[in-house]
Design a protein around this motif. Structure first.
Motif, PDB file in Angstrom:
ATOM      1  N   GLY A  32      64.364  36.781  24.785  1.00 34.16           N
ATOM      2  CA  GLY A  32      63.833  36.016  23.666  1.00 34.16           C
ATOM      3  C   GLY A  32      62.510  35.300  23.976  1.00 34.16           C
ATOM      4  N   HIS A  33      61.937  35.556  25.155  1.00 33.12           N
ATOM      5  CA  HIS A  33      60.658  34.918  25.483  1.00 33.12           C
ATOM      6  C   HIS A  33      59.513  35.601  24.733  1.00 33.12           C
ATOM      7  N   GLU A  34      58.470  34.816  24.429  1.00 35.77           N
ATOM      8  CA  GLU A  34      57.282  35.377  23.780  1.00 35.77           C
ATOM      9  C   GLU A  34      56.279  35.742  24.870  1.00 35.77           C
ATOM     10  N   LEU A  35      56.075  37.035  25.044  1.00 36.81           N
ATOM     11  CA  LEU A  35      55.247  37.508  26.152  1.00 36.81           C
ATOM     12  C   LEU A  35      53.913  38.039  25.656  1.00 36.81           C
ATOM     13  N   LEU A  36      52.879  37.766  26.422  1.00 37.01           N
ATOM     14  CA  LEU A  36      51.597  38.443  26.221  1.00 37.01           C
ATOM     15  C   LEU A  36      51.224  39.054  27.563  1.00 37.01           C
ATOM     16  N   VAL A  37      51.080  40.374  27.580  1.00 38.78           N
ATOM     17  CA  VAL A  37      50.719  41.071  28.813  1.00 38.78           C
ATOM     18  C   VAL A  37      49.218  41.345  28.775  1.00 38.78           C
ATOM     19  N   LEU A 127      36.293  34.966  27.135  1.00 39.68           N
ATOM     20  CA  LEU A 127      37.150  34.907  25.951  1.00 39.68           C
ATOM     21  C   LEU A 127      36.896  33.598  25.205  1.00 39.68           C
ATOM     22  N   THR A 128      36.673  33.709  23.893  1.00 36.54           N
ATOM     23  CA  THR A 128      36.420  32.495  23.110  1.00 36.54           C
ATOM     24  C   THR A 128      37.500  32.238  22.066  1.00 36.54           C
ATOM     25  N   GLY A 129      38.374  33.217  21.854  1.00 34.14           N
ATOM     26  CA  GLY A 129      39.414  32.993  20.851  1.00 34.14           C
ATOM     27  C   GLY A 129      40.423  34.124  20.822  1.00 34.14           C
ATOM     28  N   VAL A 130      41.559  33.805  20.245  1.00 28.83           N
ATOM     29  CA  VAL A 130      42.669  34.755  20.142  1.00 28.83           C
ATOM     30  C   VAL A 130      43.196  34.672  18.713  1.00 28.83           C
ATOM     31  N   ASN A 131      43.550  35.793  18.132  1.00 29.12           N
ATOM     32  CA  ASN A 131      44.170  35.782  16.806  1.00 29.12           C
ATOM     33  C   ASN A 131      45.664  35.481  16.993  1.00 29.12           C
ATOM     34  N   LEU A 132      45.964  34.189  17.125  1.00 34.27           N
ATOM     35  CA  LEU A 132      47.328  33.771  17.450  1.00 34.27           C
ATOM     36  C   LEU A 132      48.308  34.107  16.322  1.00 34.27           C
ATOM     37  N   GLU A 133      47.831  33.958  15.091  1.00 30.41           N
ATOM     38  CA  GLU A 133      48.715  34.278  13.959  1.00 30.41           C
ATOM     39  C   GLU A 133      49.212  35.715  14.032  1.00 30.41           C
ATOM     40  N   PHE A 134      48.278  36.584  14.401  1.00 31.07           N
ATOM     41  CA  PHE A 134      48.634  38.004  14.511  1.00 31.07           C
ATOM     42  C   PHE A 134      49.638  38.213  15.652  1.00 31.07           C
ATOM     43  N   LEU A 135      49.396  37.560  16.788  1.00 29.20           N
ATOM     44  CA  LEU A 135      50.328  37.700  17.920  1.00 29.20           C
ATOM     45  C   LEU A 135      51.712  37.176  17.520  1.00 29.20           C
ATOM     46  N   GLU A 136      51.711  36.075  16.779  1.00 32.34           N
ATOM     47  CA  GLU A 136      53.011  35.507  16.362  1.00 32.34           C
ATOM     48  C   GLU A 136      53.773  36.468  15.442  1.00 32.34           C
ATOM     49  N   HIS A 165      40.230  35.896  34.371  1.00 31.81           N
ATOM     50  CA  HIS A 165      39.718  34.876  33.450  1.00 31.81           C
ATOM     51  C   HIS A 165      40.376  35.027  32.085  1.00 31.81           C
ATOM     52  N   MET A 166      40.491  36.284  31.649  1.00 37.06           N
ATOM     53  CA  MET A 166      41.053  36.543  30.321  1.00 37.06           C
ATOM     54  C   MET A 166      42.500  36.046  30.240  1.00 37.06           C
ATOM     55  N   ALA A 167      43.275  36.304  31.287  1.00 36.07           N
ATOM     56  CA  ALA A 167      44.685  35.887  31.280  1.00 36.07           C
ATOM     57  C   ALA A 167      44.788  34.361  31.189  1.00 36.07           C
ATOM     58  N   ALA A 168      43.944  33.659  31.953  1.00 37.11           N
ATOM     59  CA  ALA A 168      43.983  32.189  31.938  1.00 37.11           C
ATOM     60  C   ALA A 168      43.571  31.653  30.570  1.00 37.11           C
ATOM     61  N   ALA A 169      42.520  32.254  30.004  1.00 37.40           N
ATOM     62  CA  ALA A 169      42.058  31.799  28.689  1.00 37.40           C
ATOM     63  C   ALA A 169      43.102  32.104  27.619  1.00 37.40           C
ATOM     64  N   CYS A 170      43.750  33.252  27.734  1.00 30.98           N
ATOM     65  CA  CYS A 170      44.835  33.583  26.780  1.00 30.98           C
ATOM     66  C   CYS A 170      45.939  32.538  26.888  1.00 30.98           C
ATOM     67  N   ALA A 171      46.309  32.198  28.123  1.00 26.83           N
ATOM     68  CA  ALA A 171      47.386  31.214  28.328  1.00 26.83           C
ATOM     69  C   ALA A 171      47.010  29.906  27.645  1.00 26.83           C
ATOM     70  N   GLU A 172      45.731  29.547  27.749  1.00 27.54           N
ATOM     71  CA  GLU A 172      45.261  28.321  27.097  1.00 27.54           C
ATOM     72  C   GLU A 172      45.345  28.462  25.577  1.00 27.54           C
ATOM     73  N   PHE A 173      44.799  29.551  25.042  1.00 27.15           N
ATOM     74  CA  PHE A 173      44.703  29.686  23.585  1.00 27.15           C
ATOM     75  C   PHE A 173      46.061  29.863  22.899  1.00 27.15           C
ATOM     76  N   ILE A 174      47.020  30.483  23.603  1.00 30.16           N
ATOM     77  CA  ILE A 174      48.332  30.673  22.940  1.00 30.16           C
ATOM     78  C   ILE A 174      49.304  29.552  23.332  1.00 30.16           C
ATOM     79  N   HIS A 175      48.817  28.555  24.086  1.00 33.33           N
ATOM     80  CA  HIS A 175      49.648  27.428  24.547  1.00 33.33           C
ATOM     81  C   HIS A 175      50.857  27.936  25.331  1.00 33.33           C
ATOM     82  N   ALA A 176      50.582  28.766  26.322  1.00 34.82           N
ATOM     83  CA  ALA A 176      51.675  29.342  27.117  1.00 34.82           C
ATOM     84  C   ALA A 176      52.293  28.288  28.026  1.00 34.82           C
ATOM     85  N   ASP A 177      53.591  28.444  28.291  1.00 35.74           N
ATOM     86  CA  ASP A 177      54.268  27.565  29.245  1.00 35.74           C
ATOM     87  C   ASP A 177      53.994  28.021  30.671  1.00 35.74           C
ATOM     88  N   ARG A 178      53.914  29.345  30.843  1.00 38.09           N
ATOM     89  CA  ARG A 178      53.735  29.883  32.192  1.00 38.09           C
ATOM     90  C   ARG A 178      52.722  31.011  32.211  1.00 38.09           C
TER      91      ARG A 178
END
Ligand code: ADP
Ligand code: MG
Length: 271
Positions: A32-37, A127-136, A165-178
């Motif tokens: 049930g975790h929300e993953l972004l690879v 990376l300057t942004g992520v379409n979070l709504e789409f990922l959700e 860099h992209m992975a770290a920025a994604c983690a920031e933009f999607i408010h990842a826990d880990r």
């Protein structure tokens, strides 16, 4: 839990490794975790450029990316490797979808400056942004998004982004826990020993004393950025370690190197 998992390009060469990582990703998604690879290109990208007679030049660990190199980046990162990873996860029983920057404007970029020159490295971006709504939407539909390290610029061009860099920025933009980096070494090495933990304050020293070099510098800088942005746990783990991803995702001591904002007071007093 929301989790960004970065796969090193070097891990994607070996079918058994890809299958093993895919199985662990499928298991985490099914908990049930929300993953972004996020994946890089590494050797396969360089080998394809060589096959096509295109020379690579690196500045500060970043590949200078002219238009021709960028076209190959889209083919290899957004095509071959992206589909390989999404296919392996889907085959492990967990639907996954490969995304490149342009798909639904999922990942946005701006050209990087070098020596104060914007775009000085060609089509290298950050990376300057992520379409979070789409990922959700994907997570709600039970689909794991798999992102190649590319970003869509405001000018409509696709930019090559360092995958760490992209992975770290994604983690920031999607408010990842880990944030978990699966790489081709067992963790941050001090000689032959895997360092159990590295604190953000320690990174400068490790670089200055040449204990880390090359890609590991970029990776540790990316880890620092993610921590500063509020990602709770950041870890660098060997991608070939049996069930390494699962134990890293479960927190605790686990494998590899934990990157910490600062050492707990007691631990630094003991050092
Ligand atoms: P990735 O594809 O995971 O981003 P990189 O090549 O960018 O891999 O970074 C990992 C590499 O960093 C290792 O394969 C190793 O060659 C290099 N490296 C330099 N210093 C260290 C260190 N102290 N510990 C581990 N790896 C290091
Ligand atoms: Mg790297």
């Amino acid at each position: 839990m929301r989790l960004v998992i970065k796969l090193a390009g070097a891990l994607l060469d070996d079918a058994a490794t890809v299958a093993s990582i895919a199985r662990q990703i499928a298991a985490l998604a099914q908990e049930g975790h929300e993953l972004l690879v996020v994946h890089g290109g590494g050797k396969i990208f360089t080998a394809t450029l060589e096959k096509m007679g295109i020379q690579s030049r690196f500045v500060g660990g970043l590949r200078v990316t002219d238009r021709e190199t960028r076209e190959v980046a889209v083919m290899v990162l957004g095509g071959l490797l992206n589909k390989r990873v999404a296919g392996a996860i889907s085959q492990a029983g967990q639907p996954a979808i490969g995304l490149c920057a342009s798909d639904a404007g999922a990942f946005l970029a701006e050209p990087m400056s070098y020596n104060e020159m914007r775009g000085g490295l060609g089509f290298v971006g950050y990376l300057t942004g992520v379409n979070l709504e789409f990922l959700e939407t994907l997570w709600r539909a039970g689909v794991v998004p798999v992102a190649s390290c590319l970003g869509l610029g405001a000018d409509g061009e696709i930019y090559n982004i360092n995958a760490d860099h992209m992975a770290a920025a994604c983690a920031e933009f999607i408010h990842a826990d880990r944030l978990i980096y699966l790489t081709d070494v067992a963790g941050v090495l001090d000689g032959r020993k895997v360092m159990k933990a590295v604190s953000a304050d320690e990174v400068e020293d490790l670089i200055r004393h040449h204990k880390v070099s090359g890609g590991m510098i970029l990776k540790l800088e990316a880890c620092k950025r993610a921590l500063a942005a509020g990602v709770n746990q950041v870890r660098i783990v060997g991608g070939t370690k049996m069930d390494g991803l699962l134990s890293a995702a479960n927190g605790g001591k686990g494998p590899g190197t934990r990157v910490l904002p600062a050492y707990p007071a007691a631990a630094s007093a003991a050092r």
